[in-house]
Design an enzyme around this catalytic site. Structure first.
Site, short mmCIF file in Angstrom:
data_model
loop_
_atom_site.label_atom_id
_atom_site.label_comp_id
_atom_site.label_asym_id
_atom_site.label_seq_id
_atom_site.Cartn_x
_atom_site.Cartn_y
_atom_site.Cartn_z
N ASP A 145 0.52 -0.89 0.58
CA ASP A 145 0.03 0.39 -0.22
C ASP A 145 1.06 1.14 0.28
O ASP A 145 2.09 1.24 0.28
CB ASP A 145 -1.03 0.08 1.02
CG ASP A 145 0.07 0.05 2.83
OD1 ASP A 145 0.98 -0.48 2.42
OD2 ASP A 145 -1.03 -0.06 3.50
N ASP A 452 -3.25 -2.03 6.35
CA ASP A 452 -2.93 -1.52 7.68
C ASP A 452 -4.12 -1.67 8.45
O ASP A 452 -4.80 -1.59 9.42
CB ASP A 452 -2.34 0.00 8.10
CG ASP A 452 -2.65 0.67 6.89
OD1 ASP A 452 -3.83 0.46 6.39
OD2 ASP A 452 -2.18 2.27 6.31
N ASP A 456 -8.02 -4.45 5.27
CA ASP A 456 -7.36 -5.25 4.47
C ASP A 456 -7.09 -6.89 4.99
O ASP A 456 -6.57 -7.53 4.24
CB ASP A 456 -5.90 -4.17 3.89
CG ASP A 456 -5.51 -3.02 4.12
OD1 ASP A 456 -6.24 -3.11 2.65
OD2 ASP A 456 -5.02 -2.42 4.25
#
Length: 733
Positions: A145, A452, A456
């Site tokens: 990410d 995070d 996810d």
């Protein structure tokens, strides 16, 4: 007073269902476990077959009177002596199985994993699942990410378009009309999940996500009174930020009973719902095609400068149309069309120092880094160029650069085809990340994923290695992960790759060392058993060799620290064999040398050493063979440290445990030869024979150097064997 109704608790809540799904163990083996199972099974079967062969040969030779020592003579050998002879033969066969079966392999794997796990803590990586260490070394791609991992996660509002034009000083409230100033403060203060606390000393503390904190800080600079605005307005309904829709909204009732509906979210998505915009004088004007193009160009320009674009919009709503009862209000769909555009802001989140170098190191090591973010595709592109994920604008074409919506609309087979080409995915949802991970795994990749957020969790769980962020990561994300990156830094992810490769390399070193001992010991005993009816290495001696090979060898080679040389290799992925052609070459060279020298000593030892054929001199010869064999393994342990390098002594002073184990093994060998002869069936050797034993061992060093000049084919030997099996009529099935 509010009334609440509980509709589900524990496992029946959305959070509970998510936690249950990520807690399930799918039982999937790691790539290394699959390889280790294959090697252990193969070696075990070979050892068992050899042991049975030796058992049959020794029994036949014994009962036909062809054993060199204590042959069985029908009618003369007592039953007790015959049974003792058979027991000794069975003991040798069982010992061969013990030596052949790689029972030290699990120990070596566990030791190197535990050692790496402890050392990785220093490099800001907390390992939650041991096997993840080695799996990370096999990783072929990392889906990272953006926010907080590649960037610093410290956002600030640096640009703003308000009143239909660019505001060069976004913090200067004097440049705003009274209407725009009031509505923006209202939107920032109330349509948020963050909060602002002002202490008695006047210090302002802001909490919330990095994006919310940046926007609230901007509001404070504009003169926003957070608590005052919250106290004045009544919140009618909240539409929380949705990762699918990329926006969140709120309906407010003002003190004068007016109802304002505020929306905030991804700039191009909010803009698409607007029909008007607030002009510089505070009046609403129709959003015609020219102004739409103007704002879209502004968004593209900010995104190209790696800014995250967030838009604010509002609309008036008739209070009579607002549902009156609580149940209807809870089900109310907040209007999200015919909005008035208030502002478009650009939030800057600078790249982390050193992240570009980390990405370059991954690329050099053959690990593809892919960025998956919810940001605008142009923002994602700019950050990717800054981080080195994209090398130039020429690379930023589809499918290298793709939006999540476009990816999810593809068929499953098309996704698998496109997945390997993707470098950047913008405007992605958590489900898009999950689809990408599944597609990459089906293409044979070993996939690592960073994340995070709670959303996810499915992708972290599905990946071969899930890497959660320790600072910004939610508890659900951490529970789904295998490794927690304590400083949220991509550079730490690269260190995990380095450690993972070290684990894999150490296991390969141990296997090369162990199989060399296996092959040499088995060949020596088989040849001796077939030719003479006895074995030069007895059961106790083989068990001592087994201890050196398994326990002490595992301790010595499993704790080798990682080197930069590891990152010059390509990842092993899923299909590369555990025993490489280089390992086979080194193994066969050393085994051939040991077998040749020791069999020469076994058959010609009396002549070479000027010994007679009495029992004592035969014991001296066998003791020399045993001593030379053990010392050959000690010196070959140095060669196993660097299977593909000429200098096998590089960095050896840093590994005190290795040197300590070599010293301990040598001391124990001296004690065995001089003081434990009755137990091991050995006799003390002269200094000349000790020198000869050391000479045999030392010769393995120059031989290892010469062996590395022998070229090896690029195609793994396992593929040659599989082709042979396919051609064999008996194996076609």
């Amino acid at each position: 007073m509010y009334d609440f109704q509980v509709t589900g608790v524990g496992i029946n809540t959305e959070w509970g269902l998510l936690m249950a799904s990520i807690s399930e163990d799918n039982g999937e083996e790691t790539p290394l476990q699959v390889r280790l199972n294959g090697v252990a099974t193969f070696v075990g079967i070979v050892g068992l077959v050899v042991a049975l062969f030796v058992l049959v040969v020794l029994l036949v030779r014994y009962f036909t009177g062809h054993s060199r020592l204590n042959p069985y003579v029908k009618g003369k050998t007592k039953i007790g002596d015959a049974i003792d002879g058979v027991i000794k033969i069975i003991t040798v066969a069982v010992t061969i199985v013990v030596v052949a079966v790689p029972e030290g392999l699990p120990l070596a794997v566990t030791l190197t994993l535990a050692y790496s796990m402890k050392k990785m803590m220093v490099d800001k990586a907390l390992v939650r699942r041991l096997s993840a260490c080695e799996t990370m070394g096999s990783a072929t791609t990392i889906c990272s990410d953006k926010t907080g991992t590649l960037t610093l996660n410290k956002m600030t509002v640096t640009e703003a378009y308000i009143g239909g034009k660019k505001n060069d000083s976004p913090d200067n409230s004097s440049l705003l009309s009274a209407t725009a100033h009031s509505l923006i403060k209202e939107s920032v203060a109330l349509n948020t999940t963050g909060s602002v606390f002002t202490s008695e000393s006047g210090e302002v503390e802001i909490s919330g996500s990095p994006t919310e904190k940046a926007i609230l800080s901007w509001g404070v600079k504009l003169g926003m009174k957070f608590e005052e605005l919250k106290a004045q307005c009544k919140i009618l309904h909240v539409f929380p930020f949705n990762s699918e829709k990329k926006r969140g909204g709120i309906a407010l009732q003002l003190p004068d009973s007016q109802v304002h509906i505020h929306w905030k979210g991804a700039a191009e998505i909010v803009l698409a719902s607007c029909t008007e915009y607030l002009d510089a004088d505070g009046s609403c004007k129709k959003l015609d095609e020219s102004m739409v193009k103007y704002f879209k160009d502004a968004i593209s320009e900010m995104a190209a400068n790696s800014l995250r674009c967030v838009a604010f919009a509002y609309r008036l709503y008739d209070i009579q149309s607002v549902p009156k009862d609580e149940d209807s209000l809870a089900e109310w769909s907040v209007p999200e069309d015919e909005l008035v555009l208030l502002a478009i802001t650009g939030l800057k989140d600078p790249c982390r120092p050193g992240v570009r170098e980390a990405v370059e190191l991954c690329t050099k090591a053959g690990v593809k880094v892919r960025m998956v973010t919810g940001d605008n595709i142009q923002t994602a592109k700019a950050i990717a160029l800054e981080c080195g994920i994209l090398s130039s604008d020429a690379d930023a074409t589809e499918p290298t650069l793709i939006e999540g919506k476009r990816f999810r609309e593809l068929s499953e087979s098309e996704r698998e085809e496109v997945a390997g080409k993707i470098s950047v995915m913008g405007r992605s949802s958590p489900n898009d990340k999950l689809l990408l991970v599944k597609a990459l795994k089906k293409r044979g990749h070993v996939v690592a994923v960073t994340g995070d957020g709670t959303n996810d969790a499915p992708a972290l769980k599905e990946a071969d290695i899930g890497l959660a962020m320790g600072i910004q990561g939610t508890e659900v994300a951490k529970e789904s992960s295998d490794i927690i990156i304590l400083d949220d830094n991509f550079a730490s992810v690269v260190k995990v790759v380095r450690w993972g490769r070290s684990v894999y390399a150490n296991i390969q070193k141990f296997i090369q060392f162990q199989l060399t001992v296996n092959v040499a010991a088995l060949i020596i005993n088989v040849v001796a058993a077939v030719s003479s009816g006895e074995v030069p290495l007895n059961a106790v001696q083989l068990l001592w060799v087994n201890l050196i090979m398994d326990t002490l060898g595992a301790l010595a080679l499993a704790t080798e620290p990682p080197t930069d040389h590891l990152m010059d290799r390509t990842p092993v992925g899923r299909k590369e064999p555990l025993i490489t052609n280089i390992m086979w070459r080194n193994l066969l060279v050393q085994a051939f040398y040991q077998v040749t020298v020791l069999l020469v000593l076994y058959y010609k030892g009396e002549k070479i050493l000027h010994l007679s054929k009495n029992e004592h001199d035969i014991k001296v010869k066998n003791t020399l063979i045993f001593n030379a064999f053990v010392l050959a393994q000690l010196f070959n342990e140095f060669n196993a440290r660097k299977p593909d390098e000429f200098n096998v002594f590089g960095g050896i002073t840093k590994n005190r445990l290795f040197m300590g184990i070599i010293a301990i093994t040598l001391i124990l060998q001296v004690i065995i030869i001089f003081f434990l002869g009755s137990f091991t069936d050995t006799t003390p050797l002269t200094w000349q024979l000790w020198l000869l034993s050391f000479g045999i061992g030392v010769l393995s060093w120059p031989l290892a150097v010469l062996g590395k000049f022998i070229p090896v084919p690029e195609t793994p030997l396992s593929q040659y064997f599989s082709r042979l099996f396919r051609k064999c009529p008996c194996c076609k099935s």
